[in-house]
Design an enzyme around this catalytic site. Structure first.
Site, short mmCIF file in Angstrom:
data_model
loop_
_atom_site.label_atom_id
_atom_site.label_comp_id
_atom_site.label_asym_id
_atom_site.label_seq_id
_atom_site.Cartn_x
_atom_site.Cartn_y
_atom_site.Cartn_z
CG ASP A 59 -48.20 23.10 2.37
OD1 ASP A 59 -48.03 24.01 2.33
OD2 ASP A 59 -46.87 22.22 1.73
CE1 TYR A 94 -36.24 22.97 2.75
CE2 TYR A 94 -37.78 24.75 3.57
CZ TYR A 94 -37.42 23.61 3.23
OH TYR A 94 -38.56 23.04 3.82
CG ASP A 147 -42.32 14.96 17.46
OD1 ASP A 147 -42.51 15.62 18.03
OD2 ASP A 147 -41.68 13.46 18.40
#
Length: 357
Positions: A252, A141, A224
């Site tokens: 999330d 980011y 993963d």
């Protein structure tokens, strides 16, 4: 000594849920001796509308001067056509960077009253209580170079840079280990060391830091697999420490284990425990202004503010117990509603928590 809180309501449902949280703080100030003062400023799209920038200098100055920041949410579809540097979300990145908020704490706790609201079977999630510690100021980011370029073929190509320096990994790893030490003494470091050099360095540094915490059991998991395990057997985790992009996604996912993203608070801390506190949900423009948003995540963010920055653990616990009491009373906003409960709106839910204090 009076502490200053910068209140940044933001966009969409942000002002609605923030208003409920401010009522909680006002009641604590009035009835329980909490020594605070609050000042409000625009941020995100609301700030762009007023100042043509999502993080005006006046808002940033207030945030820097304050002891803590209470943030609602930012964003809205009407801003999607703005240049990227002027979009509401850039205010979040700017605050995190300018305030040096490198550690994001996101608890995922399933209140027993909401077991039926989770999309997973109750036996899978009952008793869930985990904490995700996400590095917040590095990774893809913030990495440079980044941009969109035109290749010799004429085709456009977007590119971003994932990178971490050793000190960035070390400091967030220590936050993770310290948090685990206060809980069940288990820390799982999540990365993708089998593919990414950045993750390989991450693992090396975490292993080195672990030597200072011999009482904490350290494990490692590829991201993963961690995403799968959070759905398969989430209670195997106690504290997870991970990088910025992986933490964004996993937290999330963990939110939905608890029944609703509207239930989860977060704290973003600097090295001195100054923090920015916010619900992990977004601005939800589709329900903004309807008075139906769940304010509990923002109210629980106030509890984290009390615990981490203001050092008021008793008042933090009082807020958390008030939330639990309201759930015991059967009050539910639409996102956590199940048959037989009493559906209420944002204001009614917030006022019920204030009354329960």
């Amino acid at each position: 000594m009076t502490k200053k809180i910068a209140v940044l309501p933001g966009d969409g449902i942000g002002p609605e849920v923030t208003n409920a949280a401010v009522k909680v703080l006002e009641r604590l100030r009035k009835n329980f001796g909490l020594k605070i003062e609050m000042e409000t400023a625009p941020v995100g799209g609301a700030a762009y509308d007023q100042h043509k920038h999502p993080l005006p200098e006046s808002t940033l100055k207030l945030a820097k001067q304050a002891d803590a920041v209470l943030l609602g949410a930012v964003g809205g579809t009407q801003y999607d056509t703005l240049p990227r540097e002027l979009r509401p979300e850039r205010a979040l990145l700017g605050l995190r960077s300018e305030l040096q908020l490198f550690a994001n704490l996101r608890p995922a706790i399933l209140y027993p009253q909401l077991a039926a609201a989770s999309t997973l079977k109750p036996e899978i999630v009952a008793g869930l209580d985990l904490l995700i510690v996400r590095e917040l100021t590095g990774d893809i980011y913030f990495g440079e170079p980044r941009g969109v370029r035109t290749l010799a073929s004429g085709e456009r190509e977007g590119y971003n840079t994932m990178k971490y320096a050793e000190h960035e990994v070390e400091r967030v790893a220590r936050v993770g280990f310290e948090a685990a030490r206060k809980r069940s003494k288990k820390l799982c470091s999540v990365e993708k060391a089998n593919v990414l050099e950045t993750s390989g360095l991450w693992r090396e540094v975490v292993i080195q830091v672990a030597k200072d915490f011999p009482d904490v059991a350290l494990s490692h998991m590829y991201v993963d697999n961690a995403a799968m395990q959070l759905v398969r057997a989430p209670k195997q985790f106690d504290v997870i420490v991970t990088g910025n992009i992986f933490g964004d996604i996993l937290s999330d996912e963990a939110a939905m284990l608890t029944g609703s993203i509207g239930m989860l608070p977060s704290a973003s801390l600097d090295s001195a425990n100054k923090g920015m506190y916010e619900p992990i949900h977004g601005s939800a423009p589709d329900i903004a202004g309807k008075g139906i948003a769940n304010p509990l995540a923002t109210i629980l963010s106030v509890a984290m503010l009390l615990r981490y920055t203001l050092n008021e653990p008793a008042l933090a616990e009082r807020v958390e117990k008030a939330v639990s009491k309201v759930l015991d009373q059967g009050l539910r906003t639409g996102d956590i509603y199940t048959d037989g409960m009493h559906k209420v709106g944002t204001v009614q839910m917030g006022d019920a928590v204030v009354a329960a204090l």
